[in-house]
Design a protein around this motif. Structure first.
Motif, PDB file in Angstrom:
ATOM      1  N   ASP A  63       0.855  -1.189   0.000  1.00 14.23           N
ATOM      2  CA  ASP A  63       0.000   0.000   0.000  1.00 14.23           C
ATOM      3  C   ASP A  63       0.888   1.235   0.000  1.00 14.23           C
ATOM      4  N   LEU A  64       0.882   1.969  -1.122  1.00 16.35           N
ATOM      5  CA  LEU A  64       1.646   3.210  -1.260  1.00 16.35           C
ATOM      6  C   LEU A  64       0.712   4.380  -1.554  1.00 16.35           C
ATOM      7  N   SER A  65      -0.536   4.265  -1.156  1.00 12.01           N
ATOM      8  CA  SER A  65      -1.527   5.290  -1.459  1.00 12.01           C
ATOM      9  C   SER A  65      -1.216   6.604  -0.737  1.00 12.01           C
ATOM     10  N   GLU A  66      -1.760   7.697  -1.295  1.00  5.58           N
ATOM     11  CA  GLU A  66      -1.658   9.027  -0.694  1.00  5.58           C
ATOM     12  C   GLU A  66      -0.219   9.475  -0.472  1.00  5.58           C
ATOM     13  N   ASN A  67       0.633   9.241  -1.453  1.00  4.84           N
ATOM     14  CA  ASN A  67       2.005   9.700  -1.399  1.00  4.84           C
ATOM     15  C   ASN A  67       2.276  10.646  -2.568  1.00  4.84           C
ATOM     16  N   LEU A  79      -2.221   2.250  -5.120  1.00  2.95           N
ATOM     17  CA  LEU A  79      -1.508   3.474  -5.481  1.00  2.95           C
ATOM     18  C   LEU A  79      -2.458   4.666  -5.514  1.00  2.95           C
ATOM     19  N   SER A  80      -3.593   4.540  -4.851  1.00  2.00           N
ATOM     20  CA  SER A  80      -4.613   5.585  -4.881  1.00  2.00           C
ATOM     21  C   SER A  80      -4.068   6.925  -4.378  1.00  2.00           C
ATOM     22  N   VAL A  82      -0.926  -9.543  -9.537  1.00  2.00           N
ATOM     23  CA  VAL A  82      -1.834  -8.747  -8.709  1.00  2.00           C
ATOM     24  C   VAL A  82      -3.288  -9.132  -8.969  1.00  2.00           C
ATOM     25  N   SER A  83      -4.046  -9.372  -7.904  1.00  4.31           N
ATOM     26  CA  SER A  83      -5.470  -9.696  -8.026  1.00  4.31           C
ATOM     27  C   SER A  83      -6.358  -8.541  -7.584  1.00  4.31           C
ATOM     28  N   GLU A  84      -5.828  -7.614  -6.775  1.00  5.09           N
ATOM     29  CA  GLU A  84      -6.580  -6.429  -6.383  1.00  5.09           C
ATOM     30  C   GLU A  84      -5.727  -5.194  -6.618  1.00  5.09           C
ATOM     31  N   LEU A  85      -6.230  -4.289  -7.463  1.00  2.61           N
ATOM     32  CA  LEU A  85      -5.498  -3.083  -7.844  1.00  2.61           C
ATOM     33  C   LEU A  85      -6.357  -1.862  -7.575  1.00  2.61           C
ATOM     34  N   ARG A  86      -5.825  -0.917  -6.807  1.00  7.20           N
ATOM     35  CA  ARG A  86      -6.551   0.302  -6.469  1.00  7.20           C
ATOM     36  C   ARG A  86      -5.813   1.514  -7.041  1.00  7.20           C
ATOM     37  N   LEU A  87      -6.500   2.224  -7.947  1.00  7.41           N
ATOM     38  CA  LEU A  87      -5.941   3.409  -8.600  1.00  7.41           C
ATOM     39  C   LEU A  87      -6.917   4.575  -8.488  1.00  7.41           C
ATOM     40  N   LEU A 121     -10.772  -4.177  -9.343  1.00  2.00           N
ATOM     41  CA  LEU A 121     -10.111  -3.003  -9.910  1.00  2.00           C
ATOM     42  C   LEU A 121     -10.874  -1.745  -9.517  1.00  2.00           C
ATOM     43  N   ASP A 122     -10.169  -0.809  -8.888  1.00  3.84           N
ATOM     44  CA  ASP A 122     -10.770   0.455  -8.448  1.00  3.84           C
ATOM     45  C   ASP A 122     -10.176   1.596  -9.270  1.00  3.84           C
ATOM     46  N   LEU A 123     -11.002   2.204 -10.127  1.00  2.00           N
ATOM     47  CA  LEU A 123     -10.595   3.347 -10.944  1.00  2.00           C
ATOM     48  C   LEU A 123     -11.459   4.569 -10.638  1.00  2.00           C
ATOM     49  N   SER A 124     -11.996   4.629  -9.450  1.00  2.00           N
ATOM     50  CA  SER A 124     -12.888   5.721  -9.073  1.00  2.00           C
ATOM     51  C   SER A 124     -12.127   7.038  -8.937  1.00  2.00           C
TER      52      SER A 124
END
Length: 422
Positions: free
Chosen positions: A263-267, A288-289, A309-314, A340-343
């Motif tokens: 989890d490298l989100s919000e960087n 990477l959200s 990867v089976s779960e990807l958040r962007l 897959l999250d592309l929201s």
């Protein structure tokens, strides 16, 4: 005859003494107190409660009611030795507490504390320590925790600690889980300007430093290679950029091959993936959200870089239609991505055709974009969220007629000026 009776009497006396001794030991004699709990540890727990915390919600109301600390709520003992091996002091419902701190009235329970009393170090067999979700009022993480050499699990997440993570935590050579996740509602202001201590955690498997300021650390990626057992890493909102994780290590391919969760989100990552991800050949979760990935890059190449990867958040990455342009007409994405999250992106108009070729997809989140065209079939998709887009007619959605789709969310679109409710 007299000698016979005398011998029988001796034996009876011996048996009685033996039975009394056994009863005494079973009742907690010898090194144990009569309450089957070490007296030193019982007193240590009471000192901790008296001098370290305020228990306004009665979480620890059972402490001291009986002399057996092994029966106290949130205390766990070893069945054989009767030593205290676990303290489960984490708040049960952390979400309620977080809501409470932004002004909502909820029923909840948590501890309030300041500096932690040194009596905690007398629990020499302690393996599991959870103080998450409490309010330690921006006090420092106590250095004395580094004395609990038997710890396998340490959770200080959301507990309102602040300041530098003490280097003494590096003494916990048996530690497998370290969670110092700082909740954004707690204003913990935790930080680390040097993490050389982490090399002492040779058995660590799970590390969560989300919300801890790591922006001052140089070569953060090199530190990760010193822990070959690590397979879960969360560095969300840590002020990390490509400069921290972009360098290569001589043994990077070997050392990072066990990683499962990252989890490298919000960087502050921009454009391409950090180089170390290329060596995480077993990675199954990647977030990477809320990074600025608006630079032109190919979604095809992106997926090929993370084949396991089976779960990807962007979510919130400023992704646009141009990122989905296939490099050739025969392009088919071969991936294992199921979720897959592309929201919260900038995808508008026509549905990205490349997504229809991702036959492994089970759930897809495209909410808060600007789509307005018919959505083609995706074979095994059973959940689709397209709320907050620009669909104006139910026919535009298209995919709603497909029987395999179990959940379709279309809220806050417009149908001839009226919002589609569901």
């Amino acid at each position: 005859m007299w000698n016979t009776h005398w011998g029988l009497g001796i034996r009876l006396v011996f048996v009685c003494i033996l039975l009394v001794t056994m009863a005494h030991e079973c009742a907690g004699g010898g090194n144990l107190t009569t309450a089957s709990c070490y007296e030193q540890e019982r007193l240590a727990l009471l000192k901790f409660k008296l001098h370290s915390i305020k228990d306004d919600h009665g979480m620890l109301s059972s402490w001291g009611v009986s002399n057996d600390c092994c029966t106290w709520e949130r205390v766990g003992c070893d069945d054989a030795t009767r030593r205290v091996v676990s303290l489960h002091l984490g708040e049960k419902v952390r979400e309620d507490k977080l809501l409470d701190r932004v002004g909502l009235l909820v029923e909840d329970s948590y501890l309030v504390g300041g500096s932690i009393n040194s009596s905690l170090t007398e629990l020499v067999s302690l393996k599991h320590l959870d103080m998450s979700g409490n309010d330690f009022q921006r006090s420092r993480i106590p250095k004395l925790i580094g004395s609990l050499k038997q710890l396998r699990y340490l959770n200080l997440s959301g507990a309102c600690f602040r300041g530098n993570i003490p280097h003494e935590i590096g003494n916990l050579s048996n530690l497998k889980v370290l969670d110092i996740n700082s909740s954004p509602y707690d204003s913990q202001e935790s930080m680390a300007d040097d993490m050389s201590w982490i090399s002492g955690l040779s058995k660590l498997e799970h590390l969560d430093l989300s919300g801890v300021d790591l922006s001052r650390i140089q070569n953060l990626d090199n530190l990760l290679y010193t822990i070959p057992s690590l397979f879960t890493l969360s560095l969300s909102a840590c002020g990390v950029s490509m400069a921290h994780l972009g360098s290569r290590h001589p043994n990077s391919s070997k050392e990072l091959s066990k990683f499962k969760h990252l989890d490298l989100s919000e960087n502050d990552f921009r454009g391409q993936l950090p180089g170390l991800i290329l060596n995480m050949t077993s990675l199954s979760f990647l977030d990477l959200s809320k990074n600025n990935m608006s630079m032109v890059w190919s979604f095809e190449n992106f997926i090929n870089m993370i084949p396991s990867v089976s779960e990807l958040r962007l979510s919130g990455c400023w992704i646009q239609n141009i990122n989905f342009s296939p490099t050739n007409l025969n392009f088919t994405t071969h991936s294992t991505i199921q979720h897959l999250d592309l929201s919260f992106n900038e995808i508008e108009g026509i549905f990205p055709f490349v997504l229809t070729n991702m036959t492994s997809l089970v759930s897809l989140d495209l909410s808060v974009n600007k789509l307005n065209s018919s959505i083609p079939a995706i074979p095994y998709l059973n959940k689709l969220d397209i709320s907050w887009n620009s669909f104006r007619q139910i026919e535009d959605v298209g995919i709603w007629r497909q029987c395999h789709l179990q959940e379709l969310i279309v809220s806050y679109n417009y149908l001839e000026g009226e919002r589609l409710a569901h």
